[in-house]
Design an enzyme around this catalytic site. Structure first.
Site, mmCIF file in Angstrom:
data_model
loop_
_atom_site.group_PDB
_atom_site.id
_atom_site.type_symbol
_atom_site.label_atom_id
_atom_site.label_comp_id
_atom_site.label_asym_id
_atom_site.label_seq_id
_atom_site.Cartn_x
_atom_site.Cartn_y
_atom_site.Cartn_z
ATOM 1 N N ASP A 13 0.816 -1.227 0.000
ATOM 2 C CA ASP A 13 0.000 0.000 0.000
ATOM 3 C C ASP A 13 0.844 1.270 0.000
ATOM 4 O O ASP A 13 0.436 2.300 0.522
ATOM 5 C CB ASP A 13 -0.957 0.048 1.218
ATOM 6 C CG ASP A 13 -1.774 -1.201 1.352
ATOM 7 O OD1 ASP A 13 -2.306 -1.641 0.319
ATOM 8 O OD2 ASP A 13 -1.881 -1.751 2.465
ATOM 9 N N HIS A 41 -4.158 -2.043 -6.233
ATOM 10 C CA HIS A 41 -3.453 -0.837 -6.645
ATOM 11 C C HIS A 41 -4.498 0.194 -7.026
ATOM 12 O O HIS A 41 -5.404 -0.110 -7.792
ATOM 13 C CB HIS A 41 -2.587 -1.104 -7.870
ATOM 14 C CG HIS A 41 -1.351 -1.869 -7.561
ATOM 15 N ND1 HIS A 41 -0.494 -2.312 -8.522
ATOM 16 C CD2 HIS A 41 -0.826 -2.240 -6.387
ATOM 17 C CE1 HIS A 41 0.508 -2.939 -7.945
ATOM 18 N NE2 HIS A 41 0.326 -2.921 -6.654
ATOM 19 N N GLY A 303 -11.477 -2.674 2.774
ATOM 20 C CA GLY A 303 -12.025 -1.532 3.502
ATOM 21 C C GLY A 303 -11.598 -1.497 4.958
ATOM 22 O O GLY A 303 -12.004 -0.616 5.715
#
Ligand code: GDP
Length: 424
Positions: A13, A41, A303
């Site tokens: 990330d 990505h 999430g």
């Protein structure tokens, strides 16, 4: 001629997607060489905002050939969904600009099931899997019990192979986990459906790459996750199940004899980590909440709120070494604009002694961060495009990082958009 890998230096990330999207303008071919749908990505460009999981980030550039190499976990269901999603946003995918290696193994529905069942069995000792089936998939690949994409062209042989594999898989599902076995017809129908969809893209991508190499084409190798998640050199067992390092690019891409000319390492201006495992520099409480909000640090796939902390110079230097980075891209510097003083994890304290050596995973469990502070710049950097226009405090922060990790920072990213970049 350039053969460049773009890799994560930390826990993933880091913003690799936006860097690959930027760099693809100089490349003819972009190859994904490991991992699967377990990480995302994010690319923001003139066509919109895209969350890519399996597709190479070069698909947004006309004339770029995108390849899914033999090293990826080819999940036909998720790949097809992703292909539909980007097509709906106006990105044309054809067998000319997307090619799938005939030697890529297929991630089957049982891989996802077994991933979830094992995390459930582990309960509070779980690894924090994204439950995309990656660990069971790579275990099977090394046991030589996967279906290769090229087998889709041989339906009779494939049916027999699938039957053998299922006999074995059903034993694990039913006897180890007490789950229901698969119905052969359901799986056959599933496979036939996706075979029709993805077969046009499957070919001998190694032959294509060898030809591209002969023609002096520029090839970009795009990695997923980061050095600390590498199966061999990361924080085992809190790693992924494939090699996220640049060294694996030639093998996973399908050009085993290749020597990379460049390795771009992507580093975030602070640390984030998804899932379980030691995260020495972790911040908690309000301080963490503020940083998480400022950087919108929630998983692209799940999430989930990411764990956050200051930049970890010990882990970052280790990541740079493991990746053999020749240049770094520092991303999300703009996010730190709100801080009066910027914390930096300069060293670790292990068994009462300060060290800048990255410890063995077991030792890492007890390591404590040694935090130092640098002056903040207290302004919005998102409009800055030239190094000379960066406030002195921001320049000092960048210099401190490159000195500590021993690699020049050639790119400073100050926003998610393609042009929000300072080239040094
Ligand atoms: P990847 O897996 O390494 O590509 O990382 P992600 O897709 O999770 O990317 C990180 C997120 O940060 C994405 O939402 C990007 O659009 C965003 N991003 C990337 N670079 C920057 C930057 O320099 N500043 C800001 N504010 N956001 C960025």
């Amino acid at each position: 001629m350039k053969h460049c890998a773009i890799v994560g230096i930390n826990w993933g990330d880091e913003g690799k997607g936006r860097m690959v999207d930027l760099l693809t303008r100089d490349y003819d071919v972009v190859v994904r060489y490991q991992g699967g749908g377990n990480a995302g990505h994010t690319v923001v460009n003139e066509r919109g905002k895209f969350a890519l999981h399996l597709l190479p980030s070069g698909i947004f550039r006309d004339g770029v050939v995108n390849i899914l190499g033999n090293g990826v976990a080819l999940d036909p269901e998720n790949l097809w969904k992703e292909m539909q999603d980007v097509a709906a946003q106006g990105v044309a995918l054809t067998p000319e600009n997307l090619k799938i290696s005939e030697r890529a193994s297929l991630l089957m529905p049982w891989h996802r099931d077994l991933d979830a069942l094992e995390e459930q069995r582990l309960a509070d000792k779980k690894y924090g899997s994204t439950k995309q089936g990656i660990a069971p998939f790579y275990s099977d690949k090394y046991q030589k019990k996967t279906v290769l994409a090229g087998e889709l062209f041989h339906p009779e042989a494939l049916r027999a192979h699938l039957r053998d594999l299922m006999e074995w898989k059903d034993l694990t599902l039913t006897r180890v986990y007490g789950a229901a076995p698969y119905a052969m017809e359901t799986l056959e129908a599933w496979l036939a459906d996706y075979a029709d969809k993805i077969k046009p893209y499957v070919c001998d991508t190694s032959a294509f790459l060898r030809q591209a190499q002969k023609e002096d084409k520029n090839i970009l190798f795009e990695a997923q996750l980061g050095a600390l998640r590498d199966l061999d050199f990361g924080i085992y067992p809190y790693t992924t199940s494939s090699n996220t390092t640049a060294a694996y690019a030639p093998i996973g891409a399908g050009l085993p004899s290749l020597r990379l000319t460049d390795v771009v390492g992507v580093v975030k201006a602070y640390s984030t980590c998804v899932g379980e495992g030691p995260f020495v520099c972790e911040m908690f409480g309000e301080e963490a909440e503020r940083l998480r909000e400022a950087g919108a640090e929630y998983g692209a796939k799940t999430g989930r709120p990411r764990r956050v902390g200051p930049i970890d110079l010990v882990a970052t230097r280790y990541g740079v070494e493991v990746q053999g980075a020749t240049v770094l891209a520092l991303t999300k510097l703009d996010v730190l604009g709100y801080m009066e003083k910027i914390p930096v994890c300069a060293r670790y304290r292990v068994n009462g002694t300060e060290t800048d050596r990255f410890p063995f995973p077991t030792e890492l469990e007890t390591a404590e961060p040694v935090i130092e502070y640098m002056p903040g710049w207290g302004c919005d950097l998102s409009g800055v495009r030239r190094w000379a226009d960066l406030p002195a405090a921001a320049q000092a922060y960048v210099r401190r990082i490159e000195e500590a990790v021993g690699c020049p920072i050639g790119y400073v990213s100050v926003g998610p958009e393609r042009d929000s970049i300072i080239l040094r």
